[in-house]
Scaffold this motif. Structure first.
Motif, mmCIF file in Angstrom:
data_model
loop_
_atom_site.group_PDB
_atom_site.id
_atom_site.type_symbol
_atom_site.label_atom_id
_atom_site.label_comp_id
_atom_site.label_asym_id
_atom_site.label_seq_id
_atom_site.Cartn_x
_atom_site.Cartn_y
_atom_site.Cartn_z
ATOM 1 N N ASN A 22 0.669 -1.133 -0.008
ATOM 2 C CA ASN A 22 0.040 -0.009 0.011
ATOM 3 C C ASN A 22 0.819 1.361 0.216
ATOM 4 O O ASN A 22 0.546 2.338 -0.687
ATOM 5 C CB ASN A 22 -0.997 -0.181 1.256
ATOM 6 N N SER A 23 2.038 1.225 0.686
ATOM 7 C CA SER A 23 2.828 2.373 0.547
ATOM 8 C C SER A 23 3.601 2.609 -0.709
ATOM 9 O O SER A 23 3.640 3.803 -1.170
ATOM 10 C CB SER A 23 4.214 2.227 1.819
ATOM 11 N N SER A 24 3.561 1.505 -1.417
ATOM 12 C CA SER A 24 4.101 1.679 -2.821
ATOM 13 C C SER A 24 3.319 2.697 -3.764
ATOM 14 O O SER A 24 3.757 3.333 -4.728
ATOM 15 C CB SER A 24 4.409 0.438 -3.433
ATOM 16 N N TRP A 25 1.901 2.526 -3.456
ATOM 17 C CA TRP A 25 0.898 3.327 -4.157
ATOM 18 C C TRP A 25 1.027 4.793 -3.793
ATOM 19 O O TRP A 25 1.121 5.588 -4.742
ATOM 20 C CB TRP A 25 -0.491 2.858 -3.622
ATOM 21 N N LEU A 26 1.162 5.116 -2.511
ATOM 22 C CA LEU A 26 1.362 6.229 -2.087
ATOM 23 C C LEU A 26 2.696 6.777 -2.469
ATOM 24 O O LEU A 26 2.904 8.045 -2.721
ATOM 25 C CB LEU A 26 1.124 6.467 -0.574
ATOM 26 N N PHE A 27 3.720 6.067 -2.413
ATOM 27 C CA PHE A 27 4.843 6.432 -2.878
ATOM 28 C C PHE A 27 5.112 6.975 -4.458
ATOM 29 O O PHE A 27 5.779 8.088 -4.676
ATOM 30 C CB PHE A 27 6.054 5.374 -2.655
ATOM 31 N N SER A 28 4.250 6.294 -4.887
ATOM 32 C CA SER A 28 4.511 6.659 -6.355
ATOM 33 C C SER A 28 3.854 8.053 -6.571
ATOM 34 O O SER A 28 4.186 8.788 -7.391
ATOM 35 C CB SER A 28 3.292 5.707 -7.221
ATOM 36 N N ALA A 29 2.587 8.240 -5.716
ATOM 37 C CA ALA A 29 2.252 9.735 -5.712
ATOM 38 C C ALA A 29 3.003 10.588 -5.338
ATOM 39 O O ALA A 29 3.346 11.831 -5.809
ATOM 40 C CB ALA A 29 0.757 9.638 -5.126
ATOM 41 N N LYS A 30 3.536 10.313 -4.044
ATOM 42 C CA LYS A 30 4.508 11.188 -3.525
ATOM 43 C C LYS A 30 5.971 11.575 -4.224
ATOM 44 O O LYS A 30 6.682 12.551 -4.046
ATOM 45 C CB LYS A 30 4.970 10.796 -2.023
ATOM 46 N N GLY A 31 6.270 10.288 -5.158
ATOM 47 C CA GLY A 31 7.571 10.366 -5.817
ATOM 48 C C GLY A 31 7.233 11.446 -6.914
ATOM 49 O O GLY A 31 7.989 12.223 -7.377
ATOM 50 N N VAL A 32 6.102 11.323 -7.750
ATOM 51 C CA VAL A 32 5.706 12.457 -8.627
ATOM 52 C C VAL A 32 5.684 13.733 -7.769
ATOM 53 O O VAL A 32 6.125 14.779 -8.410
ATOM 54 C CB VAL A 32 4.402 11.930 -9.166
ATOM 55 N N GLY A 33 5.074 13.920 -6.687
ATOM 56 C CA GLY A 33 5.088 15.244 -6.026
ATOM 57 C C GLY A 33 6.422 15.763 -5.648
ATOM 58 O O GLY A 33 6.616 16.757 -5.830
ATOM 59 N N ALA A 34 7.199 14.692 -5.242
ATOM 60 C CA ALA A 34 8.391 15.179 -4.786
ATOM 61 C C ALA A 34 9.339 15.746 -5.874
ATOM 62 O O ALA A 34 10.221 16.871 -5.954
ATOM 63 C CB ALA A 34 9.422 14.072 -4.144
ATOM 64 N N VAL A 35 9.227 15.110 -7.249
ATOM 65 C CA VAL A 35 10.057 15.550 -8.436
ATOM 66 C C VAL A 35 9.537 16.854 -9.009
ATOM 67 O O VAL A 35 10.109 17.782 -8.925
ATOM 68 C CB VAL A 35 10.128 14.665 -9.461
#
Length: 449
Positions: A22-35
């Protein structure tokens, strides 16, 4: 072989694997947001200047503090009380809970709109805002307050649908990046950036509810695992949990946003700009912590709901090891590359923020090391304990700020954040000993239809 490993990853019911999945789903969003946030942060800092950037962040921070005070966050209540309904197959009860949470959140947003309308003229006089800026602040605040995003977040997380949640979160940095780029190529202004920030919140609100309604009539991932009906929470129990979790959220927002407003008020917009830049970079680590902590809370709630206290304790210790190791690696990266990151994003005139970045990053990482403690307390039904710990940390922060800010300026404020983080983590660990050693079992009650 790789296909078998991939299948085991998606099908495993191991608690920590579920949290990471489940973290991987949120990390994908946070990864996009971080970049993307790197790019729009660079546009903000370079076009508005140190003082203009600080003033913009004071405005955004004040709106978010007001939202935290008056607009209740409901997602944790939806997860806490909704997961047992879903496990028992009581979809109608879950929908009633969701509707109740929606109206609670919307009512708080309406109250916040009224408060902003009354307070804005005083803020405009204090900071000398022009009429267009004042109107943009009002529009941004109304959108933030009326965008009911916490309830759909809770619905999606309770149903174990973190993919939809991630998609709704990813919309915000995408729109902010696109809007900031458009302003950079045309005519950047504080009013324009406020419009873009408001638009991002509104579109995310629409997308989150679209993800909820898209599968409204379909079967959800959490299927019935028991024939015993779930116990409906009483009004007092529901209100107490909502109150305590929101006060914890308010304290976290005060730590993150109100400190910037205070620095801007007492030291000046330029100092607030440097402090917020360092805080923004440090908080990117906090966003990574949230990526792990929120699925962890949902998984702990599931384990407590089905009476798996031993598994919940094991999951906590495994998550603690992961977070502590991650925190050490992240601080080393800040120490080695922090100056380069600041210079690359905002330019050499912002390098004075590097010492602030190290202190604020250390404060965030200390909190990261014990991120499983607060979700453990909340999932065990001890939200009051988590609130008291956060309140003690906030009192420590206030006392430290009162002494260090007047004497040492922004660096004093950063030291206050670090010391209060250490105090909070120690108290949180001590108060969690009873739950860690022997988590409380759910108390069986008679079900009343």
């Amino acid at each position: 072989m790789s296909e078998n490993r991939l299948f085991r990853w998606f099908s495993s019911e191991d608690s920590l694997v579920r949290v990471f999945r489940n973290s991987s789903w949120l990390f994908s969003a946070k990864g996009v947001g971080a970049v993307l946030s790197i790019f729009y942060l660079a546009i903000l800092t370079r076009t508005l200047g140190v003082a203009g950037f600080g003033e913009f962040m004071v405005i955004v921070g004040a709106i978010q503090v007001l939202a935290a005070v008056l607009k209740l966050q409901t997602w944790q209540a939806v997860v806490q009380f909704g997961v047992p309904y879903l496990l028992a197959g009581q979809q109608l009860a879950f929908r009633k809970l969701s509707a109740q949470s929606f109206w609670i959140e919307l009512t708080g947003g309406l109250v916040a709109c009224a408060a902003l309308w009354l307070m804005l003229p005083y803020g405009a006089d204090q900071f000398g805002w022009s009429e267009p800026v004042e109107q943009a602040i009002l529009g941004y605040g109304v959108i933030v307050f009326l965008s009911v995003r916490s309830t759909p977040t809770g619905i999606l997380r309770a149903q174990d649908r973190f993919g939809g949640n991630a998609f709704g979160d990813a919309i915000i940095p995408i729109i902010r990046f696109a809007g900031s780029l458009a302003l950079f190529l045309t005519l950047p202004s504080m009013t324009g950036f406020l419009i873009v920030w408001g638009l991002s919140e509104f579109v995310s609100f629409l997308v989150m509810w679209l993800m909820v309604w898209r599968r409204h009539e379909q079967n959800h991932p959490l299927r019935s695992t028991t024939t015993r009906p779930a116990v409906s929470p009483g009004l007092k129990e529901f209100a107490a949990f909502l109150l305590f979790t929101n006060l914890v959220f308010l304290i976290s927002v005060i730590r993150e946003r109100l400190v910037v407003v205070i620095v801007g008020f007492f030291v000046g917009p330029a100092a607030a700009g440097l402090f917020r830049l360092a805080d923004q970079i440090a908080n990117s680590l906090n966003r990574l912590a949230e990526v792990f902590a929120r699925p962890l809370f949902s998984e702990l709630s599931r384990l407590f709901a089905i009476g798996q206290s031993r598994k919940s304790r094991a999951l906590f210790w495994r998550s603690l090891k992961v977070s502590a190791l991650s925190g050490g690696v992240l601080f080393l990266c800040l120490l080695l590359f922090g100056e380069n990151i600041i210079s690359l994003i905002s330019g050499p005139e912002y390098l004075a923020a590097f010492p602030l970045l190290l202190l604020l990053g250390a404060a965030t990482i200390i909190s990261l090391a014990g991120l499983g403690l607060e979700p453990l307390l909340q999932a065990a039904g001890r939200a009051r304990n988590a609130l008291l710990v956060r309140l003690a940390g906030l009192i420590a922060l206030g006392l430290l700020m009162a002494f260090l800010l007047p004497n040492f300026g922004t660096i004093g404020a950063a030291w206050a954040m670090l010391i209060s983080a250490v105090v909070t983590s120690i108290i949180l660990l001590v108060s969690s000993r009873a739950v860690i050693s022997k988590p409380r079992q759910p108390v069986p009650k008679l079900h009343r239809p």
